[in-house]
Scaffold this motif. Structure first.
Motif, mmCIF file in Angstrom:
data_model
loop_
_atom_site.group_PDB
_atom_site.id
_atom_site.type_symbol
_atom_site.label_atom_id
_atom_site.label_comp_id
_atom_site.label_asym_id
_atom_site.label_seq_id
_atom_site.Cartn_x
_atom_site.Cartn_y
_atom_site.Cartn_z
ATOM 1 N N THR A 268 -7.375 3.591 11.391
ATOM 2 C CA THR A 268 -6.994 4.684 12.274
ATOM 3 C C THR A 268 -8.161 4.972 13.213
ATOM 4 O O THR A 268 -9.301 4.533 12.980
ATOM 5 C CB THR A 268 -6.669 5.955 11.481
ATOM 6 O OG1 THR A 268 -7.870 6.424 10.842
ATOM 7 C CG2 THR A 268 -5.602 5.686 10.422
ATOM 8 N N ASN B 31 2.744 2.664 2.208
ATOM 9 C CA ASN B 31 2.442 3.479 3.372
ATOM 10 C C ASN B 31 3.291 3.004 4.543
ATOM 11 O O ASN B 31 2.984 1.972 5.159
ATOM 12 C CB ASN B 31 0.958 3.384 3.721
ATOM 13 C CG ASN B 31 0.564 4.271 4.881
ATOM 14 O OD1 ASN B 31 1.417 4.837 5.567
ATOM 15 N ND2 ASN B 31 -0.729 4.388 5.123
ATOM 16 N N GLU C 246 -10.889 6.646 11.349
ATOM 17 C CA GLU C 246 -11.641 5.713 10.496
ATOM 18 C C GLU C 246 -12.587 4.858 11.330
ATOM 19 O O GLU C 246 -13.704 4.551 10.880
ATOM 20 C CB GLU C 246 -10.672 4.849 9.709
ATOM 21 C CG GLU C 246 -9.980 5.599 8.578
ATOM 22 C CD GLU C 246 -8.893 4.782 7.913
ATOM 23 O OE1 GLU C 246 -8.600 5.035 6.727
ATOM 24 O OE2 GLU C 246 -8.296 3.885 8.576
ATOM 25 N N LEU D 64 0.809 -1.219 0.000
ATOM 26 C CA LEU D 64 0.000 0.000 0.000
ATOM 27 C C LEU D 64 0.844 1.273 0.000
ATOM 28 O O LEU D 64 0.299 2.372 0.045
ATOM 29 C CB LEU D 64 -0.938 0.006 1.207
ATOM 30 C CG LEU D 64 -1.920 -1.177 1.269
ATOM 31 C CD1 LEU D 64 -2.772 -1.100 2.517
ATOM 32 C CD2 LEU D 64 -2.803 -1.227 0.022
ATOM 33 N N GLU E 153 -12.804 6.645 2.679
ATOM 34 C CA GLU E 153 -12.362 6.572 1.285
ATOM 35 C C GLU E 153 -10.987 5.924 1.147
ATOM 36 O O GLU E 153 -10.753 5.117 0.244
ATOM 37 C CB GLU E 153 -12.368 7.972 0.663
ATOM 38 C CG GLU E 153 -13.772 8.525 0.462
ATOM 39 C CD GLU E 153 -13.770 9.912 -0.162
ATOM 40 O OE1 GLU E 153 -12.673 10.424 -0.454
ATOM 41 O OE2 GLU E 153 -14.860 10.481 -0.356
ATOM 42 N N GLN E 154 -10.053 6.286 2.049
ATOM 43 C CA GLN E 154 -8.726 5.700 1.963
ATOM 44 C C GLN E 154 -8.760 4.208 2.286
ATOM 45 O O GLN E 154 -8.075 3.407 1.651
ATOM 46 C CB GLN E 154 -7.748 6.413 2.910
ATOM 47 C CG GLN E 154 -6.295 5.952 2.746
ATOM 48 C CD GLN E 154 -5.764 6.192 1.342
ATOM 49 O OE1 GLN E 154 -5.807 7.310 0.840
ATOM 50 N NE2 GLN E 154 -5.289 5.139 0.694
ATOM 51 N N LEU E 155 -9.568 3.834 3.264
ATOM 52 C CA LEU E 155 -9.715 2.423 3.593
ATOM 53 C C LEU E 155 -10.262 1.653 2.405
ATOM 54 O O LEU E 155 -9.776 0.565 2.065
ATOM 55 C CB LEU E 155 -10.648 2.259 4.798
ATOM 56 C CG LEU E 155 -10.940 0.809 5.209
ATOM 57 C CD1 LEU E 155 -9.689 0.127 5.719
ATOM 58 C CD2 LEU E 155 -12.050 0.778 6.275
ATOM 59 N N ARG E 156 -11.258 2.216 1.755
ATOM 60 C CA ARG E 156 -11.852 1.562 0.581
ATOM 61 C C ARG E 156 -10.811 1.392 -0.529
ATOM 62 O O ARG E 156 -10.713 0.332 -1.148
ATOM 63 C CB ARG E 156 -13.041 2.393 0.092
ATOM 64 C CG ARG E 156 -13.863 1.718 -1.007
ATOM 65 C CD ARG E 156 -15.072 2.545 -1.380
ATOM 66 N NE ARG E 156 -16.002 2.675 -0.255
ATOM 67 C CZ ARG E 156 -16.151 3.751 0.480
ATOM 68 N NH1 ARG E 156 -15.440 4.851 0.223
ATOM 69 N NH2 ARG E 156 -17.017 3.790 1.478
ATOM 70 N N ALA E 157 -10.002 2.423 -0.743
ATOM 71 C CA ALA E 157 -8.964 2.351 -1.772
ATOM 72 C C ALA E 157 -7.907 1.309 -1.414
ATOM 73 O O ALA E 157 -7.450 0.542 -2.271
ATOM 74 C CB ALA E 157 -8.309 3.720 -1.958
ATOM 75 N N ASP E 158 -7.530 1.254 -0.135
ATOM 76 C CA ASP E 158 -6.506 0.303 0.290
ATOM 77 C C ASP E 158 -6.999 -1.132 0.192
ATOM 78 O O ASP E 158 -6.264 -2.029 -0.262
ATOM 79 C CB ASP E 158 -6.076 0.605 1.729
ATOM 80 C CG ASP E 158 -5.197 1.841 1.833
ATOM 81 O OD1 ASP E 158 -4.746 2.337 0.781
ATOM 82 O OD2 ASP E 158 -4.961 2.314 2.964
#
Length: 322
Positions: free
Chosen positions: A59, A26, A62, A24, A75-80
């Motif tokens: 997080t 990150n 989240e 990811l 949104e970031q969770l969905r993308a990851d």
């Protein structure tokens, strides 16, 4: 009986967790790198079937968004999680099991047979998301992780929070797709609500848990409810759940007696998902899972047929219903 050569299935494994930072891109997800020792390639090659999670740690912000149902905050969770699905499907290391017939295709030593398991339903804001997950190869879903979300109550959340109206719609959608439903990480109320909602649906499980009083564990009432529907409970060999490996083995006998047979119990290792200091020295990586078979015979006094069911057959049976 050669324990080293018997088929072995793992009902829950965080296979990608040690690699999340790289996959990811990150560095903040580097917390599990050392857990890669739990998943040596030669050990994974000994497994015939793996329920492998699609999950990353949320997080605090989240988690709050998941509880409130604020989809914009996820949104970031969905993308990851989308990127993790892409990785699984593109990697030559995995052969994704989506149909019963896939169980019978001869596997190669370099391609692990994997059922994709969505751990935590935080991004599932609508039945359409269930359809999308299905199209991308996911065949098993645990609606909750430890925190509460828009579907229900997590094991470390509000004990009074049960399955929500949206949660009921999502459970119905999972059944319509014929997917496996996992109550692990749900609190007791939500777990009971799910079991009542599915009625006689056979593809029900607690993939990685223990018997006990903690919200994170299941009691014998829930165990019997899963068994009565034809489902399977996976027990997790680590010190967070069991004081010793001997007690872990004893629990299979207790659970089998309660469920009526050994047809409803299995092993969900959670390798890749726990810290090394929680593991038993005799079972500190996935390559040693045959140790469980040995101890089920020597200490649990299970028959060879029962051990085959516990180590592989019961999990394969629920996959054969996909």
């Amino acid at each position: 009986m050669n324990r080293e050569r018997m088929p072995i299935a793992d009902f829950h494994q965080d296979t990608l967790n040690p690699q999340l930072a790289e996959i990811l891109e990150n560095p903040e997800l580097d917390h599990a790198r050392e857990r890669n020792k739990q998943l040596p390639r030669e050990g994974l090659a000994k497994l015939d079937l793996i329920f492998s999670s699609v999950y990353r740690r949320l997080t605090e912000t989240e988690q709050q968004a998941a509880t409130s149902g604020d989809t914009s905050g996820l949104e970031q969770l969905r993308a990851d999680e989308s990127a993790l699905l892409d990785f699984y499907n593109a990697s030559e290391d995995f052969r994704i099991i989506t149909r019963p017939e896939d169980l019978h295709i001869e596997r190669t030593p370099d391609a692990h047979s994997v059922v994709l398991h969505k751990e935590g339903g935080d991004i599932i804001s609508d039945p359409a998301v269930v359809s999308e997950l299905y199209e991308r190869g996911v065949r098993s879903v645990g609606p909750l992780y430890n925190h509460d979300n828009q579907l229900g109550g997590g094991a470390r959340g509000d004990k009074r929070r049960g399955l929500t109206d949206l949660g009921k719609r999502i459970i119905d959608s999972l059944m319509e797709k014929g997917m496996i439903i996992d109550i692990a990480h749900a609190n007791r109320k939500t777990a009971q609500d799910i079991l009542e909602r599915v009625r006689n649906y056979e593809k029900i499980a607690a993939t990685h848990t223990a018997l006990g009083s903690s919200e994170r564990m299941i009691d014998e009432k829930l165990l019997r409810a899963i068994a009565d529907r034809g489902g399977v409970v996976g027990f997790t060999p680590n010190q967070a759940f069991f004081p010793s490996l001997e007690k872990f083995i004893e629990t299979f006998k207790q659970a089998s007696d309660s469920a009526g047979s050994a047809k409803h119990v299995a092993v969900g290792s959670d390798f890749g998902g726990v810290d090394a200091d929680q593991l038993f020295t005799q079972l500190d990586n996935v390559g040693k899972m045959s140790v469980i078979a040995e101890k089920l015979s020597e200490e649990g006094h299970f028959t060879d047929d029962e051990i085959r069911d516990i180590m592989y057959g019961n999990i394969a049976r629920i996959v054969a219903r996909l």
